[in-house]
Design an enzyme around this catalytic site. Sequence first.
Site, PDB file in Angstrom:
ATOM      1  N   ASP A 137       1.418  -9.276   2.568  1.00  0.00           N
ATOM      2  CA  ASP A 137       2.610  -9.946   2.046  1.00  0.00           C
ATOM      3  C   ASP A 137       3.237  -9.072   0.966  1.00  0.00           C
ATOM      4  OD1 ASP A 137       4.055 -12.757   1.905  1.00  0.00           O
ATOM      5  OD2 ASP A 137       3.816 -12.041  -0.158  1.00  0.00           O
ATOM      6  N   GLU A 173       8.357 -12.293   4.820  1.00  0.00           N
ATOM      7  CA  GLU A 173       7.883 -10.987   4.351  1.00  0.00           C
ATOM      8  C   GLU A 173       6.393 -10.797   4.631  1.00  0.00           C
ATOM      9  OE1 GLU A 173       7.640 -13.706   0.692  1.00  0.00           O
ATOM     10  OE2 GLU A 173       8.811 -13.523   2.521  1.00  0.00           O
TER      11      GLU A 173
END
Length: 367
Positions: free
Chosen positions: A230, A273
């Site tokens: 992430d 993301e």
Amino acid sequence: MLQSILSNLAIILLLHLVVHRIMNYRKSLRNYYFFLLIVLTFSVAVITMFYLPIEFDGYRVDLRMIPLVFLAYFSNWKLTLPVLVISSIWYSFEGGIGTTPGIIFGMIGPTLLTLAVYKKNKYDSCYFDKILLITICWFISDFPIVFIVPNGLDIFQRIFIWRYAALIGAASVWYALVLFEIKREHLKNQLEFVAWHDSLTKLLNRNKFFEVVEVKREKSDVNHYLAMADLDHFKKLNDTYGHVAGDHILIEISDIFRKYECDLVKVGRYGGEEFIIYQGQPSFEQAVLYLEAIQKEIRTTLFCIDQDIATHVTISIGVAKLENDMSLLEAVKQADRNLYMAKENGRDQIKTSADQIKSTLTTVGGE
């Protein structure tokens, strides 16, 4: 005569269908079996044409040159030469008047010429090039009649229009079918790519990623690991520079991930993301070291926002071992928990399960 021409054309069309069928199973066939099937199919087609001659005023010809030339043009010498040798030997055993010239000028000459002028851009070159190639092959095959056969010039003058038209017609029909299959396959690949990949990053989407990993679990003997990655502070980056800049950074980071992909390393976009990474590695430590290399490259890369602005980004990673009795969903949940720990402990680091590795490995920048 017309019936014989149509019979030869039917053999060519049947050959095309069989080859198309073989190509559909190409990925599931071993190279040896693929080679054997192609050589056998083309050899049978060429030999069959020998028994379906086209008679022009008592002179017998056929279209066996077309499969040989097409195989030489669209394939390579490794496939073409065995077919040429098998067909030539069979033809020589049949014997008869004109056997040797038929082999030399009707088969070997055109085939070797085509192999010699093989082009890398064989699909892109203009249609005139193909007509010219068939014309030259026809000339090599038929013009020696003038010198070899009694009254050869008279025979050549009587048959050349029908013979040339038959060769050009058969070649044109087959080439049109080949182009159609190429375009159809290209469209199929495009649709599959769209269905299997994330539209922004061009990495595997979640569903396809899981499908690929399941196949890897069955075929590979190595240990299997999943990692959730992430981007750190991505919301802040979007708020500061805008979502277009955020998308651009996601694309560039995906390019970095793609550099590390191989048969035993696959990366997908999990959402937003977040990325998901599969590895087949001998040990957990090696899997983490591989992730550290990716993490370090992302950390040290300067991502350009525009001409005057650039920024660094970091990622946090959680890793889990994919046990034999564990579902993919369970492994994802475990890796996600470790990712959450990496975020809570300061980001820009890799977290693993305590029972899978003795100590938590951190990146050089996080130490």
